[in-house]
Design a protein around this motif. Sequence first.
Motif, mmCIF file in Angstrom:
data_model
loop_
_atom_site.group_PDB
_atom_site.id
_atom_site.type_symbol
_atom_site.label_atom_id
_atom_site.label_comp_id
_atom_site.label_asym_id
_atom_site.label_seq_id
_atom_site.Cartn_x
_atom_site.Cartn_y
_atom_site.Cartn_z
ATOM 1 N N LEU A 122 -5.912 -1.490 -0.673
ATOM 2 C CA LEU A 122 -5.932 -0.345 -1.599
ATOM 3 C C LEU A 122 -7.333 -0.122 -2.146
ATOM 4 N N ALA A 123 -8.008 -1.182 -2.568
ATOM 5 C CA ALA A 123 -9.358 -1.056 -3.137
ATOM 6 C C ALA A 123 -10.356 -0.584 -2.095
ATOM 7 N N ALA A 124 -10.217 -1.038 -0.863
ATOM 8 C CA ALA A 124 -11.134 -0.628 0.194
ATOM 9 C C ALA A 124 -10.970 0.847 0.537
ATOM 10 N N ASP A 145 -0.640 2.084 0.895
ATOM 11 C CA ASP A 145 -0.516 3.538 0.774
ATOM 12 C C ASP A 145 0.604 3.908 -0.192
ATOM 13 N N ASP A 146 1.678 3.112 -0.213
ATOM 14 C CA ASP A 146 2.743 3.344 -1.187
ATOM 15 C C ASP A 146 2.197 3.266 -2.614
ATOM 16 N N VAL A 147 1.363 2.268 -2.872
ATOM 17 C CA VAL A 147 0.790 2.117 -4.215
ATOM 18 C C VAL A 147 -0.147 3.279 -4.511
ATOM 19 N N HIS A 148 -0.942 3.688 -3.534
ATOM 20 C CA HIS A 148 -1.807 4.859 -3.689
ATOM 21 C C HIS A 148 -0.996 6.078 -4.117
ATOM 22 N N ARG A 149 0.126 6.323 -3.462
ATOM 23 C CA ARG A 149 0.967 7.478 -3.789
ATOM 24 C C ARG A 149 1.627 7.317 -5.158
ATOM 25 N N LEU A 150 2.020 6.103 -5.497
ATOM 26 C CA LEU A 150 2.622 5.863 -6.803
ATOM 27 C C LEU A 150 1.615 6.131 -7.917
ATOM 28 N N LEU A 151 0.391 5.638 -7.760
ATOM 29 C CA LEU A 151 -0.639 5.881 -8.769
ATOM 30 C C LEU A 151 -0.952 7.371 -8.889
#
Length: 280
Positions: free
Chosen positions: A113-115, A84-90
């Motif tokens: 993340l991909a799922a 979720d951190d990566v989702h928010r960063l992107l």
Amino acid sequence: MGATSTIKTNTLEVPGASLYYEVRGSGPVLLMMPGGPADAATFRRIEDDLASTYRVVTYDPRGLSHSKLNEPLDDSRMVQIFADDVHRLLATLTDTKANVFASSGGATIVLELAARHPEQLDTVVVHEPPSPDLLPNSEETRAAMEDVCDTHDSEGLWAAAHKFMVLIGIQGGPPPAPEGVPTPETLEAQAMMQQNMEFFFGRYIRNIARYRPDFAALKACSCRIVPAVGEDSRGQLAHEGGLGLARRLGREAAVFPGDHSGFDGRPVEFAAKLRKVLEG
């Protein structure tokens, strides 16, 4: 290798943490996800090369190096929280699809993340994910990974590190102590490394072991997932994980130069291979 690119640093506030990240170059976003105790410096030897074409983003996962925890981390949801951190960063960096290269534990996290957020992703290169569910002896491997963390709690860092190296099929020992009188900067870096290693052997490995990828969601994913392995890491646990992902998805694994850390050991060839894979 290309000329040194300009680095822009920033932080992103996310629920329960502050994430440190770095940006180089311009063009489509290429996010680099490190594994284990690693941080934004992991991909230093290939960043400038890639930044001539991509907007290369590296970061410290929460709780590691410069990324600070503002509240306790829920270990039972560690993989989901890191994803979720990566989702928010992107979402902060771009409103278009991004490419991702993820290695080791980061490669396990990118499966989550991909799922959950395939709409954010273009090509996702999953380099040697050490997930037990990708291996034929999954329960045995999961128990051995749990034992590494148990050993850390009972016997300390180096006993756990020894068991881990045996488990993953890599020989080695602790890094040599630096020579000379340490500077304040050196002492800070050593303290940060120690903190990261304690987190890795005490908590991270256990939660990577317990994570169960959603293979149905990954097969239906709208983004392009490329399983990847190192040509010199055959027989090692993470290499077998990459092959296992390829089998699960019914795809061929891309073979990258070098071993599990080929981006550090053979950076020129590794960057060239990554460009080729991303270009399809």
